[in-house]
Design a protein around this motif. Structure first.
Motif, PDB file in Angstrom:
ATOM      1  N   CYS A  59       5.139   2.917   3.450  1.00 21.59           N
ATOM      2  CA  CYS A  59       5.231   3.431   2.078  1.00 21.59           C
ATOM      3  C   CYS A  59       6.261   4.227   1.760  1.00 21.59           C
ATOM      4  CB  CYS A  59       3.905   3.730   1.807  1.00 21.59           C
ATOM      5  SG  CYS A  59       3.242   5.346   2.413  1.00 21.59           S
TER       6      CYS A  59
ATOM      7  N   HIS B 217       0.831  -1.308   0.202  1.00 18.85           N
ATOM      8  CA  HIS B 217       0.087   0.041   0.048  1.00 18.85           C
ATOM      9  C   HIS B 217       0.825   1.268   0.141  1.00 18.85           C
ATOM     10  CE1 HIS B 217      -2.751   2.947   1.677  1.00 18.85           C
ATOM     11  NE2 HIS B 217      -1.760   3.410   2.371  1.00 18.85           N
ATOM     12  N   SER B 218       0.311   2.409  -0.477  1.00 16.85           N
ATOM     13  CA  SER B 218       0.901   3.660  -0.338  1.00 16.85           C
ATOM     14  C   SER B 218       0.030   4.612  -0.253  1.00 16.85           C
ATOM     15  CB  SER B 218       1.700   3.705  -1.711  1.00 16.85           C
ATOM     16  OG  SER B 218       2.385   5.256  -1.843  1.00 16.85           O
TER      17      SER B 218
ATOM     18  N   PRO C 198      -0.266   6.874  -3.918  1.00 16.24           N
ATOM     19  CA  PRO C 198       0.201   5.822  -4.886  1.00 16.24           C
ATOM     20  C   PRO C 198       0.225   6.304  -6.324  1.00 16.24           C
ATOM     21  CG  PRO C 198      -2.259   6.058  -4.357  1.00 16.24           C
ATOM     22  CD  PRO C 198      -1.596   6.951  -3.405  1.00 16.24           C
ATOM     23  N   ASN C 199       0.829   5.560  -6.991  1.00 16.54           N
ATOM     24  CA  ASN C 199       1.123   5.813  -8.415  1.00 16.54           C
ATOM     25  C   ASN C 199       0.282   5.114  -9.469  1.00 16.54           C
ATOM     26  OD1 ASN C 199       2.355   3.493  -8.462  1.00 16.54           O
ATOM     27  ND2 ASN C 199       4.499   4.342  -8.647  1.00 16.54           N
ATOM     28  N   CYS C 200      -0.523   4.309  -9.021  1.00 20.99           N
ATOM     29  CA  CYS C 200      -1.688   3.636  -9.762  1.00 20.99           C
ATOM     30  C   CYS C 200      -3.019   3.528  -9.063  1.00 20.99           C
ATOM     31  CB  CYS C 200      -1.366   2.001  -9.733  1.00 20.99           C
ATOM     32  SG  CYS C 200       0.342   1.633 -10.851  1.00 20.99           S
ATOM     33  N   GLU C 201      -3.944   3.301 -10.236  1.00 22.45           N
ATOM     34  CA  GLU C 201      -5.342   3.434  -9.608  1.00 22.45           C
ATOM     35  C   GLU C 201      -6.231   2.280 -10.362  1.00 22.45           C
ATOM     36  OE1 GLU C 201      -8.952   6.723  -9.171  1.00 22.45           O
ATOM     37  OE2 GLU C 201      -6.818   7.054  -8.874  1.00 22.45           O
TER      38      GLU C 201
ATOM     39  N   SER D 197       2.423   1.049  -7.011  1.00 23.00           N
ATOM     40  CA  SER D 197       1.437   0.827  -5.741  1.00 23.00           C
ATOM     41  C   SER D 197      -0.068   1.512  -5.902  1.00 23.00           C
ATOM     42  CB  SER D 197       2.233   1.245  -4.413  1.00 23.00           C
ATOM     43  OG  SER D 197       2.370   2.838  -4.544  1.00 23.00           O
ATOM     44  N   PHE D 198      -0.925   0.948  -5.126  1.00 18.94           N
ATOM     45  CA  PHE D 198      -2.172   1.668  -5.236  1.00 18.94           C
ATOM     46  C   PHE D 198      -2.517   1.919  -3.460  1.00 18.94           C
ATOM     47  CE2 PHE D 198      -3.371  -2.678  -5.957  1.00 18.94           C
ATOM     48  CZ  PHE D 198      -4.353  -2.828  -4.891  1.00 18.94           C
ATOM     49  N   SER D 199      -3.352   2.560  -3.351  1.00 19.39           N
ATOM     50  CA  SER D 199      -4.067   2.757  -1.942  1.00 19.39           C
ATOM     51  C   SER D 199      -5.269   1.725  -1.714  1.00 19.39           C
ATOM     52  CB  SER D 199      -4.869   4.143  -1.718  1.00 19.39           C
ATOM     53  OG  SER D 199      -5.255   4.122  -0.431  1.00 19.39           O
TER      54      SER D 199
END
Length: 353
Positions: free
Chosen positions: A342, A276-277, A280-283, A314-316
């Motif tokens: 993170c 998890h971040s 995040p840099n992804c969704e 990563s994504f949340s």
């Protein structure tokens, strides 16, 4: 004298709709390879041969992602030769008990020839996406500078907006495979590494090239379950501190989740996006292809911003979260709640692992 009947694409696709849809059942998941490897001595599972075998398993599962760059297993931290052999590597969805077959009879398709023109007034898929964009135009989610083209991808195949569902062309459409509205179907375009980290287990890292914002990474694949089965498994997963469950409950559905995806027994590279971040840099974005049931989109993962070479993806896990929610999560005794590592500037210190 009677001749042969004339077969057109429309007549062919209509005939195909009358056939039972093709899909995979979770009860048929293969596990012989995993059972054999887990029966081997630990010395083998920690060897270089285990790395080669794991990568070969991934390559075999990429038949539906032809042309995609390789996925490498890297461990410079521990003695493990590969991630745990507890799941089947697949890019597909496997339907659990009680989950209905894909609804293809009510699926909207286009009759376009060649590549779909997003400005077309007759393209059925453009009409469908345009219809679902109305609410986002009205509430200002889509900026006033938007050019009015209904497809959510730009001319390079990058996703332009993340807050709304994607409706791609499907198997019953007349357009070609290189149609601009078939991005997810064409698969991943960037090399990925599954890499062991020092404090966060296995993670997904970018390869040697920068990944632009809006790029497709993969489908969160696995078992498609009823939410009742998901809840039952979730109680168990919470106790041993790891869960791969993802409820399908996007805001536009307007109700509690009916289905959930479990990537514990089956999954792909996205199941290693377990770090998890808070930044995040992804969704995850819902995407519909060969499914008319709005409760069963594919969970597709796109980059929210440019991702630099070797950067972790990563994504949340928990979406938007405030400090009070984080404080309450820290009090929870389930092993599934853990300290967040993170490292982002706005890290809240807790994650749902």
């Amino acid at each position: 004298m009677d001749g042969y009947p004339v077969v057109t694409w429309n007549s062919y696709s209509q005939a195909q709709r009358l056939l039972p849809p093709k899909y995979r059942l979770a009860k048929d998941l293969p596990h012989e390879l995993q059972d054999r490897v887990n029966a081997l001595p630990q010395s083998y599972r920690h060897s270089h041969q285990a790395t080669v075998l794991f990568e070969a398993m991934i390559d075999e599962a990429m038949d539906d992602e032809l042309g995609a760059p390789p996925i490498s297993i890297i461990n410079e931290v521990t003695d493990e030769g590969a991630p745990p052999w507890e799941f089947v590597y697949t890019n597909q969805m496997w339907y659990g008990e009680g989950v209905p077959a894909p609804d293809i009879k009510n699926l909207k398709s286009c009759g376009c020839v060649g590549r779909c023109d997003p400005k077309s007034k007759t393209c059925g898929c453009a009409k469908r996406q345009r219809q679902h964009l109305k609410r986002y135009i009205a509430n200002g989610t889509i900026p006033s500078t938007w050019n009015g083209v209904p497809f959510l991808y730009d001319n390079k195949g990058s996703l332009q907006f993340f807050e709304m569902p994607i409706f791609e062309c499907n198997d019953f459409c007349g357009c070609d495979e290189d149609c601009p509205n078939r991005v997810v179907q064409r698969g991943r375009r960037y090399a990925i590494n599954i890499k062991r980290t020092e404090f966060k287990g296995w993670g997904v890292f970018n390869g040697p090239k920068r990944i632009p914002a809006g790029s497709f990474i993969g489908i969160y694949a696995g078992e498609l379950l009823t939410v009742e089965e998901s809840d039952r498994r979730g109680v168990l997963y919470n106790k041993f501190g790891r869960t791969y469950l993802f409820d399908i409950d996007f805001h536009y559905m307007g109700a509690v989740a009916t289905y959930s995806v479990d990537a514990y027994h089956a999954g792909n590279l996205t199941s290693f996006l377990q770090n998890h971040s808070c930044d995040p840099n992804c969704e995850i974005v819902p995407c519909y292809i060969n499914e008319a049931n709005m409760e069963k989109p594919l969970l597709t993962i796109f980059t929210k911003r440019d991702v630099e070479p070797s950067e972790e993806l990563s994504f949340s896990y928990i979406g938007s979260i405030d400090k009070d929610t984080a404080k309450n999560a820290k009090k929870n005794k389930d092993a599934v709640y853990a300290e967040c590592h993170c490292g982002s500037a706005n890290c809240l210190g807790v994650l749902f692992s």
